[in-house]
Each structure stands twice: as structure tokens, then as C-alpha cells.
Design an enzyme around this catalytic site. Structure first.
Site, mmCIF file in Angstrom:
data_model
loop_
_atom_site.group_PDB
_atom_site.id
_atom_site.type_symbol
_atom_site.label_atom_id
_atom_site.label_comp_id
_atom_site.label_asym_id
_atom_site.label_seq_id
_atom_site.Cartn_x
_atom_site.Cartn_y
_atom_site.Cartn_z
ATOM 1 N N ASP A 128 0.865 -1.184 0.000
ATOM 2 C CA ASP A 128 0.000 0.000 0.000
ATOM 3 C C ASP A 128 0.900 1.232 0.000
ATOM 4 O O ASP A 128 1.987 1.208 0.589
ATOM 5 C CB ASP A 128 -0.911 0.007 1.233
ATOM 6 C CG ASP A 128 -2.147 0.860 1.025
ATOM 7 O OD1 ASP A 128 -3.247 0.304 0.922
ATOM 8 O OD2 ASP A 128 -1.994 2.100 0.946
ATOM 9 N N LEU B 107 -17.511 -9.600 -0.802
ATOM 10 C CA LEU B 107 -17.593 -9.609 0.661
ATOM 11 C C LEU B 107 -18.462 -8.481 1.217
ATOM 12 O O LEU B 107 -18.493 -7.374 0.695
ATOM 13 C CB LEU B 107 -16.207 -9.610 1.304
ATOM 14 C CG LEU B 107 -15.213 -8.498 1.123
ATOM 15 C CD1 LEU B 107 -15.523 -7.338 2.044
ATOM 16 C CD2 LEU B 107 -13.841 -9.045 1.424
ATOM 17 N N ARG B 108 -19.176 -8.844 2.256
ATOM 18 C CA ARG B 108 -20.036 -7.886 2.957
ATOM 19 C C ARG B 108 -19.292 -7.374 4.174
ATOM 20 O O ARG B 108 -18.667 -8.163 4.885
ATOM 21 C CB ARG B 108 -21.325 -8.571 3.447
ATOM 22 C CG ARG B 108 -22.205 -9.115 2.363
ATOM 23 C CD ARG B 108 -23.151 -10.152 2.950
ATOM 24 N NE ARG B 108 -22.423 -11.259 3.548
ATOM 25 C CZ ARG B 108 -22.955 -12.158 4.390
ATOM 26 N NH1 ARG B 108 -24.215 -12.080 4.721
ATOM 27 N NH2 ARG B 108 -22.220 -13.143 4.895
ATOM 28 N N GLU B 109 -19.390 -6.080 4.420
ATOM 29 C CA GLU B 109 -18.770 -5.543 5.627
ATOM 30 C C GLU B 109 -19.459 -6.176 6.842
ATOM 31 O O GLU B 109 -20.659 -6.434 6.822
ATOM 32 C CB GLU B 109 -18.907 -4.024 5.656
ATOM 33 C CG GLU B 109 -18.146 -3.404 4.517
ATOM 34 C CD GLU B 109 -17.964 -1.907 4.646
ATOM 35 O OE1 GLU B 109 -18.156 -1.358 5.738
ATOM 36 O OE2 GLU B 109 -17.626 -1.299 3.622
ATOM 37 N N LYS C 180 -20.124 -8.405 -10.931
ATOM 38 C CA LYS C 180 -20.088 -7.702 -9.654
ATOM 39 C C LYS C 180 -21.056 -6.521 -9.634
ATOM 40 O O LYS C 180 -21.849 -6.364 -8.700
ATOM 41 C CB LYS C 180 -18.658 -7.242 -9.369
ATOM 42 C CG LYS C 180 -18.490 -6.399 -8.114
ATOM 43 C CD LYS C 180 -18.900 -7.154 -6.860
ATOM 44 C CE LYS C 180 -19.011 -6.251 -5.672
ATOM 45 N NZ LYS C 180 -17.781 -5.881 -5.040
ATOM 46 N N ASN D 85 -24.595 -6.211 -7.277
ATOM 47 C CA ASN D 85 -24.910 -5.121 -6.352
ATOM 48 C C ASN D 85 -26.105 -4.297 -6.833
ATOM 49 O O ASN D 85 -26.903 -3.822 -6.027
ATOM 50 C CB ASN D 85 -23.680 -4.241 -6.120
ATOM 51 C CG ASN D 85 -22.792 -4.841 -5.034
ATOM 52 O OD1 ASN D 85 -23.170 -5.777 -4.356
ATOM 53 N ND2 ASN D 85 -21.596 -4.305 -4.883
ATOM 54 N N LEU E 131 -35.262 -7.535 1.751
ATOM 55 C CA LEU E 131 -36.592 -6.925 1.642
ATOM 56 C C LEU E 131 -36.908 -6.155 2.917
ATOM 57 O O LEU E 131 -38.071 -5.964 3.245
ATOM 58 C CB LEU E 131 -37.665 -7.996 1.399
ATOM 59 C CG LEU E 131 -37.809 -8.519 -0.030
ATOM 60 C CD1 LEU E 131 -39.004 -9.461 -0.121
ATOM 61 C CD2 LEU E 131 -37.979 -7.386 -1.046
ATOM 62 N N CYS F 187 -20.442 0.419 -1.527
ATOM 63 C CA CYS F 187 -20.603 -0.417 -2.727
ATOM 64 C C CYS F 187 -21.905 -0.203 -3.474
ATOM 65 O O CYS F 187 -21.899 0.163 -4.641
ATOM 66 C CB CYS F 187 -20.469 -1.886 -2.349
ATOM 67 S SG CYS F 187 -18.800 -2.296 -1.825
ATOM 68 N N LYS G 25 -24.705 0.427 8.096
ATOM 69 C CA LYS G 25 -25.441 -0.786 8.446
ATOM 70 C C LYS G 25 -24.852 -1.313 9.748
ATOM 71 O O LYS G 25 -23.733 -0.938 10.131
ATOM 72 C CB LYS G 25 -25.339 -1.835 7.337
ATOM 73 C CG LYS G 25 -23.951 -2.434 7.168
ATOM 74 C CD LYS G 25 -24.023 -3.653 6.262
ATOM 75 C CE LYS G 25 -22.727 -4.420 6.277
ATOM 76 N NZ LYS G 25 -22.750 -5.580 5.417
HETATM 77 C C1 UDX Z 1 -22.588 -5.172 -0.455
HETATM 78 C C2 UDX Z 1 -22.871 -6.572 -1.031
HETATM 79 O O1 UDX Z 1 -23.837 -7.245 -0.202
HETATM 80 C C3 UDX Z 1 -21.589 -7.371 -1.135
HETATM 81 O O2 UDX Z 1 -21.847 -8.629 -1.733
HETATM 82 C C4 UDX Z 1 -20.591 -6.577 -1.980
HETATM 83 O O3 UDX Z 1 -19.383 -7.258 -2.119
HETATM 84 C C5 UDX Z 1 -20.357 -5.208 -1.363
HETATM 85 O O4 UDX Z 1 -21.603 -4.528 -1.241
HETATM 86 P P1 UDX Z 1 -22.157 -4.181 1.986
HETATM 87 O O5 UDX Z 1 -22.000 -2.851 1.322
HETATM 88 O O6 UDX Z 1 -21.184 -4.599 3.028
HETATM 89 O O7 UDX Z 1 -22.121 -5.358 0.884
HETATM 90 O O8 UDX Z 1 -23.605 -4.174 2.651
HETATM 91 P P2 UDX Z 1 -24.964 -4.967 2.507
HETATM 92 O O9 UDX Z 1 -25.095 -5.926 3.616
HETATM 93 O O10 UDX Z 1 -25.196 -5.450 1.132
HETATM 94 O O11 UDX Z 1 -25.986 -3.757 2.805
HETATM 95 C C6 UDX Z 1 -26.007 -2.626 1.929
HETATM 96 C C7 UDX Z 1 -26.989 -1.586 2.407
HETATM 97 O O12 UDX Z 1 -28.321 -2.015 2.197
HETATM 98 C C8 UDX Z 1 -26.892 -1.220 3.895
HETATM 99 O O13 UDX Z 1 -26.999 0.184 4.007
HETATM 100 C C9 UDX Z 1 -28.094 -1.907 4.507
HETATM 101 O O14 UDX Z 1 -28.547 -1.248 5.652
HETATM 102 C C10 UDX Z 1 -29.106 -1.803 3.364
HETATM 103 N N1 UDX Z 1 -30.138 -2.836 3.398
HETATM 104 C C11 UDX Z 1 -29.811 -4.156 3.297
HETATM 105 C C12 UDX Z 1 -31.484 -2.461 3.479
HETATM 106 O O15 UDX Z 1 -31.816 -1.260 3.538
HETATM 107 N N2 UDX Z 1 -32.449 -3.435 3.463
HETATM 108 C C13 UDX Z 1 -32.143 -4.753 3.380
HETATM 109 O O16 UDX Z 1 -33.087 -5.571 3.383
HETATM 110 C C14 UDX Z 1 -30.782 -5.122 3.295
#
Ligand code: UDX
Length: 450
Positions: A35, A157-159, A211, A215, A257, A267, A329
Site C-alpha cells: 500500500d 464480501l459484505r462488511e 459484480k 450489487n 426486503l 458499494c 449498516k
Molecule cells: C454489499 C454486497 O452485499 C456485497 O456482496 C458486496 O461485495 C459489497 O456490497 P455491503 O455494502 O457490506 O455489501 O452491505 P450490505 O449488507 O449489502 O448492505 C447494503 C446496504 O443495504 C446497507 O446500508 C443496509 O442497511 C441496506 N439494506 C440491506 C437495506 O436497507 N435493506 C435490506 O433488506 C438489506
């Protein structure tokens, strides 16, 4: 076997790269992370993860201690690796398209130094067509007689679940130019593949597009239910019952949902906009024009919650508002494009006195929402509040005692902007509860309402 294993490098040690590097070391590989940010390299080298991600620090510390995982700021230090994973950022540019300067910069710095036949593997999320352009550039700058191939292997990956998503992903996508690259990547992911993780082998543009499509689909699902919430509000229907009923259909599924304040993070919003921008460049903007609505529906959720809040308090000026949750989240301290932070900032600008509590996003939240006070616990945040807003659904907020919180506030009025709290319990404790997409009954004892 381990003596023949390729040495791996990971270029860019942000969220994705740091997790990927530690995950590869966990799989038994020798890994070097690169990095340009010396402070990041310094903390990772000491086993410190500069963001909130459950389980990552332990994994990192174990492999830094064993020497299997090292970090550097010098590109020359990674040149002897045979496989190089590019994990640098692709932030959103001014017009919504992805800014590829870090990806291009990483490849241009690395490739001329390679003296062994090598594989460069893009993991960063990029617009379709990026790999084709990078491939030509690699051919131009690679040393004579050295073959440098390019593959694309997007990361899902999801955070908050990054470690499990890295070690046990739900699918592995390999965009490869030919059998050599495929064989090398199958070797890297041998453990997951042996455990039955499905592998999709495809070409580079498809891998890039998968990808952004994934998303954008998730974003569409969330905005669909939030659009239904708007119809519920207009018609007297209830969005949570609607989502449960839809979710029982296996073809639809209940996940993603959850209606409420909408999506944010590093993302979903970015990838959605980047796909629209790229499709427009390709002349097929119409095909994804609906994604603009997906974005607009999502942003309207914040307006909706602010309007609900205003209805409860009248003007915001001088009103004390307690906010539960700041991260985009639960399970993360990330506030990038956080709906909660956006709502807080807009309340502040309208003159409200906002006190927030978040279990993790305190430093990040303070930086993103100047003027908002961060309290040490939810009860302190709620002290003397005229209104409580539940903006990020951390599990600990579900465990709050409505009576105890009620003793702290000035008025028992709650907006459950994530549709995640036990409304009956709060109502029974005398709270007026409002929630987007729902029509809720008045509290059993409204005596504490002004
Ligand atoms: C996302 C994808 O899930 C992951 O596969 C990709 O690699 C990166 O982007 P992430 O950004 O970590 O991951 O969060 P995610 O769990 O997908 O949630 C995204 C947003 O949607 C959050 O703000 C969450 O609060 C919101 N959300 C999720 C809703 O509002 N309703 C839901 O039912 C689910």
C-alpha cells in the site's frame, strides 16, 4: 505441497485488500501486502486493523506473527510474487462513473518490474471493459520475454462478514484469458472449491459485469420494497407484513426486503451509478435507466424520515433529537454514504440539537457529522430528547428497555426508520412509534406525550 505454492501479493490494503491478504495467509500462502499509505502499512504490520471487522484482527495478528503475511510500501518488494491481486479503490467520479486511476496506477507501477511469468488478478470493482484496456497496457509495459496475464476475480464480501465471505464465499467468479490463469486461481482457492463452493469460469468482461450486476440487483430489491412502502403509506397497508408474505415465495426470498431508510455504504450506491454511467457510454443506457429510479427511491427514504420527524416536532430549531445508529449498516463502523449520517447532518443544518450513539462508528461518525454529539451509551444519547430516531438496526437497540429509555427522554416519541424494533413493546411503554411504510396504533397510555 507448500514448497510449490505460489507467492501472492495483494496491492491495496484497504477494506478488501487487508481482508483478502489475511484470508490468503489463512489458506496457507505466503502473502505480501502493498500500500502507498505508510501509516496503514505500519498498523497492519503490527497486527492492527484500522477499521471495524469482526475476527479480522485475530487472523491478521496470527499470520503477521508467523511471518507468512508481510506488508510493504515498496512495489519492488512484491515483484517476486507470481500472482498479484489488485484490490485498490475505484471511487465514484464526478459524473457517477468509476475513477480508475488507482487501478491503472497500480498496474503501471508493478508490471514493468516483473521478471517472472506472472498473473495479475483484478479484484476491485470496475466498469465492464476496464480489463480489456488494462490487458493492452500490460502488453505494452511488460519486460521483453516475460508473460504477464490478466484475470478478473470479483469480490463479494459484505462488511461485518468479511472474514467468512473471504474464506467461505457463496461463489467464486474467475474471469480468465486461458487455462494457465484458471489453474493458478483454482490452486489459490482450492480449499473453498473442495468444500463445494461453486465456481463460475468466464471471460473478463462477464466477470467485471457480474459484480456490478449483483450489487445493482440487491439495490433494486431494497428499492422495490421501499417503493412498496410508499404505496403502503398512501393506502394504509403495512410494508413489513407485505415483505414477510413476499419473502415466503422462494423465488423472491425474504433477504434484502427490509424496508426503511434504504441502502448506503461504499458499494451499492457507487456500483449502481457506475453501471448506469458505463451503460450510457456503451450506448445501452436505456437498458438500465430503471436503476436511476432505484437510486432516486433510495434517496427519497431519507426525505421521508425527515418529513416524519418534522411532523412530530414542528420546526427543528432547538429541538433535541437522539439518534440511534450512525454506520451505514449494523456490524460496521463505515459511514460512507450512510443514510443515518445524511439524516443527522440535515437535522443539524435545520437547527436541531442532535446527540447520537453508535456501538462502533464513533470516530468515523464524528468526522462525517460535525456538530453532532456522540454519547457513550444509548441512554445518555436519549437524555431529554424530544424525539428518538432509530436509524441503523444494531442488535443492541432491539435489546433496549423502552421503559428505561422512556425515563431518559422528554417525550416518548420514536421513529423506527429501520422497521426493526418491537413496536408492541415500545407502544406498551407509552411510546408513540412511527415507522416508514406502516400505520401504527396510538400508545396504550399516552400520558407521557406532550
Ligand atoms: C454489499 C454486497 O452485499 C456485497 O456482496 C458486496 O461485495 C459489497 O456490497 P455491503 O455494502 O457490506 O455489501 O452491505 P450490505 O449488507 O449489502 O448492505 C447494503 C446496504 O443495504 C446497507 O446500508 C443496509 O442497511 C441496506 N439494506 C440491506 C437495506 O436497507 N435493506 C435490506 O433488506 C438489506
Amino acid at each position: 505441497m507448500s514448497t510449490h505454492r505460489p507467492v501472492l501479493s495483494v496491492i491495496g490494503t484497504g477494506y478488501l485488500g487487508a481482508t483478502h491478504a489475511a484470508g490468503l495467509a489463512e489458506l496457507g500462502f505466503e502473502v505480501i501486502g502493498l500500500d502507498r499509505d505508510p501509516s496503514r502499512i505500519d498498523s497492519l504490520s503490527r497486527g492492527i486493523v484500522p477499521f471495524h471487522e469482526p475476527g479480522l484482527a485475530e487472523m491478521l495478528q496470527g499470520h503477521v506473527a508467523s511471518g507468512r503475511l508481510r506488508f510493504t510500501t515498496e512495489v519492488a518488494d512484491v515483484a517476486h510474487a507470481q500472482v498479484h491481486f489488485v484490490c485498490v479503490g475505484t471511487p465514484q467520479g464526478a459524473d457517477g462513473s468509476a475513477d480508475l486511476s488507482q487501478v491503472i496506477g497500480a498496474v503501471e507501477a508493478l508490471v514493468p518490474l516483473l521478471r517472472l511469468d506472472s498473473l495479475v488478478v483484478g479484484k476491485s470493482t470496475v466498469p465492464v471493459g476496464t480489463a480489456a484496456a488494462l490487458r493492452s497496457r500490460i502488453e505494452e509495459i511488460s519486460a521483453p520475454g516475460v508473460t504477464v496475464e490478466l484475470a478478473w476475480n470479483p469480490e463479494f464480501l459484505r462488511e461485518g462478514h468479511a472474514v467468512e465471505d473471504t474464506l467461505a464465499p457463496n461463489r467464486i467468479v474467475l474471469g480468465v484469458p486461458g487455462p494457465r490463469a484458471e489453474a493458478l486461481l483454482r490452486e489459490v482457492y482450492a480449499e473453498a472449491i473442495a468444500a463445494g463452493v461453486p465456481v463460475v469460469v468466464t471471460d473478463l468482461p462477464t466477470a467485471e459485469l457480474i459484480k456490478q450486476a449483483a450489487n445493482s440487483f440487491l439495490a433494486t430489491k431494497i428499492s422495490f420494497v421501499n417503493a412498496m412502502a410508499e404505496v403502503c403509506e398512501a393506502s394504509g397497508a403495512d410494508v413489513t407484513a407485505l415483505a414477510d408474505a413476499l419473502g415466503h415465495d422462494e423465488r423472491i426470498g425474504r433477504r434484502f426486503l427490509d424496508s426503511g431508510l434504504g441502502f448506503g455504504g461504499g458499494c451499492l450506491p457507487k456500483d449502481l451509478r457506475a453501471l448506469v454511467a458505463r451503460a450510457e457510454q456503451l450506448g445501452c443506457g436505456k437498458s438500465v435507466a430503471f436503476l436511476r429510479d432505484v437510486d432516486a427511491i433510495n434517496l427519497r427514504r431519507r426525505d421521508r424520515v425527515l418529513a416524519m420527524a418534522q411532523r412530530e416536532v414542528g420546526a427543528f430549531d432547538g429541538v433535541r433529537i437522539a439518534v440511534l445508529g450512525a454506520s451505514f449498516k449494523p456490524g460496521s463502523d463505515d459511514v460512507r454514504d450512510s443514510p443515518a449520517v445524511d439524516v443527522m447532518n440535515r437535522l443539524r443544518r435545520a437547527g436541531a440539537r442532535v446527540t447520537a450513539y453508535d456501538p462502533a462508528a464513533v470516530l468515523t461518525g464524528r468526522a462525517a457529522a460535525p456538530g453532532v454529539r456522540f454519547a457513550a451509551n444509548p441512554l445518555v444519547a436519549c437524555r431529554k430528547a424530544d424525539l428518538v430516531l432509530h436509524l441503523t438496526e444494531w442488535p443492541e437497540f432491539r435489546a433496549l428497555d423502552p421503559e428505561e429509555v422512556g425515563q431518559a427522554v422528554r417525550r416518548r416519541v420514536l421513529i423506527d426508520a429501520r422497521n426493526a424494533l418491537d413496536v408492541d413493546a415500545w407502544t406498551a411503554a407509552g411510546w408513540a412509534v412511527r415507522a416508514p411504510g406502516r400505520h401504527l396504533a396510538a400508545p396504550a397510555r399516552a400520558g407521557s406525550l406532550v
